[in-house]
Design an enzyme around this catalytic site. Structure first.
Site, short mmCIF file in Angstrom:
data_model
loop_
_atom_site.label_atom_id
_atom_site.label_comp_id
_atom_site.label_asym_id
_atom_site.label_seq_id
_atom_site.Cartn_x
_atom_site.Cartn_y
_atom_site.Cartn_z
CG ASN A 15 10.11 23.59 -15.78
OD1 ASN A 15 11.08 22.88 -15.48
ND2 ASN A 15 9.76 23.82 -17.04
N GLY A 17 5.64 18.37 -16.15
CA GLY A 17 5.52 16.92 -16.03
C GLY A 17 5.37 16.43 -14.61
N GLY A 19 7.61 16.15 -12.36
CA GLY A 19 8.34 16.99 -11.43
C GLY A 19 7.47 18.12 -10.91
CB SER A 142 12.69 4.95 -16.92
OG SER A 142 11.97 4.50 -18.05
CE1 TYR A 167 14.99 8.50 -20.55
CE2 TYR A 167 13.80 6.45 -20.85
CZ TYR A 167 13.94 7.68 -20.23
OH TYR A 167 13.01 8.08 -19.30
#
Length: 296
Positions: A15, A17, A19, A142, A167
């Site tokens: 929904n 970014g 994506g 990432s 992360y």
């Protein structure tokens, strides 16, 4: 990207970014797209924005909280009963550098959402994937995986927690998982392939300060210096559709430091190529989630 009429794609976190931009591109080329989102209202808003550009696009929305195994199970059951095939699964949803917190099942939030949630989802959807010719799993990693490691003795952060370190750990786990999945798919003679990619450094809504939105001036500065979400989505789109890929590849931008640019093949950090660590991570992930893959 050539026409993909008749193919079905699931994009987690589709929904917003990268994506959203990937989902929009898929819908525009004929994919039937299912947006797997935590907030249904934002999912419907995304559908409306996609259909502004592509009025005939087939886009559905289904609730999925990637940080909750019961939600993942309910989502997978819904998909398995409503869809006869699955050509593409994009493991895109994620969180970045929150304060120490837990998923619904008690896992550290970043490792639990970014890796374990997608590990569980992919395993639950494997029956559909392996019965769909030439299907693909694309997992978003990432640049933060560089210089990261998997601390198997402190996955919950109880013995110390640094948000960026955890992360990076979760993004390294994404890469290790993507490559190990492809090895296992090939070992069992399945047509499904697994590919990893990363967006470079993209100005998306992952960039927050704690749990709050970054200041407006910082967003504007990021918009000028970083990849746009449209450009950041290109490695995902390439990994999902390029006909020359055979599985196990890592795709990212071709610019300086792989921060910006157009999609190209990359070589990840050596830690992502450690097959012993990948196998250990796989076994730990099965134990933690209770999801055991059926490759037969």
């Amino acid at each position: 990207m050539i026409s993909m009429n008749g193919k079905t794609a699931i994009v987690t976190g589709g929904n917003s970014g990268i994506g959203f931009e990937a989902a929009k591109a898929f819908a525009g080329r004929g994919f039937r797209v299912l947006l797997a989102v935590r907030r249904i209202g934002k999912g419907h808003d995304a559908v409306a924005r996609i259909q502004e550009n592509h009025p005939d696009a087939r886009v559905d929305v289904q609730e999925l909280d990637i940080a909750d195994l019961s939600s993942i199970r309910a989502f997978a059951e819904h998909v398995s009963t409503r869809y006869e095939k699955l050509d593409l699964l994009v493991n895109n949803a994620g969180v970045m550098t929150p304060p120490l917190s837990q998923t619904a099942d008690g896992f550290e939030l970043q490792f639990g959402s970014n890796h374990l949630g997608h590990f569980a989802l992919t395993g639950m959807l494997l029956p559909l994937l392996k019965n769909t010719p030439d299907s693909r799993v694309v997992t978003i990693s990432s640049l933060a995986h560089r210089n990261a490691s998997i601390d198997f003795d402190n996955l919950d952060g109880a013995d110390g927690y640094r948000p960026m370190q955890f992360y990076g750990q979760s993004k390294l786990a994404n890469l290790l998982f993507a490559k190990e999945l492809d090895r296992r798919l090939k070992a069992h003679g399945l047509e499904t392939i697994s590919i990893a990619c990363h967006p470079g450094i993209s100005a998306t809504n992952l960039f927050k300060i704690g749990q709050k939105d970054a200041p407006e001036f910082l967003k504007k500065l990021a918009g000028k210096l970083l990849q746009t979400p449209e450009m950041g989505a290109l490695p995902t789109i390439y990994a999902a559709t390029a006909p020359n890929l055979t599985g196990g590849e890592y795709i990212g931008p071709d610019g300086k430091g792989q921060r910006k640019g157009y999609p190209t093949l990359e070589r990840p950090d050596p830690a992502a190529l450690d097959e012993k660590t990948a196998e250990r991570l796989w076994n730990v992930s099965e134990e933690m989630t209770g999801v055991v893959y059926d490759f037969s």
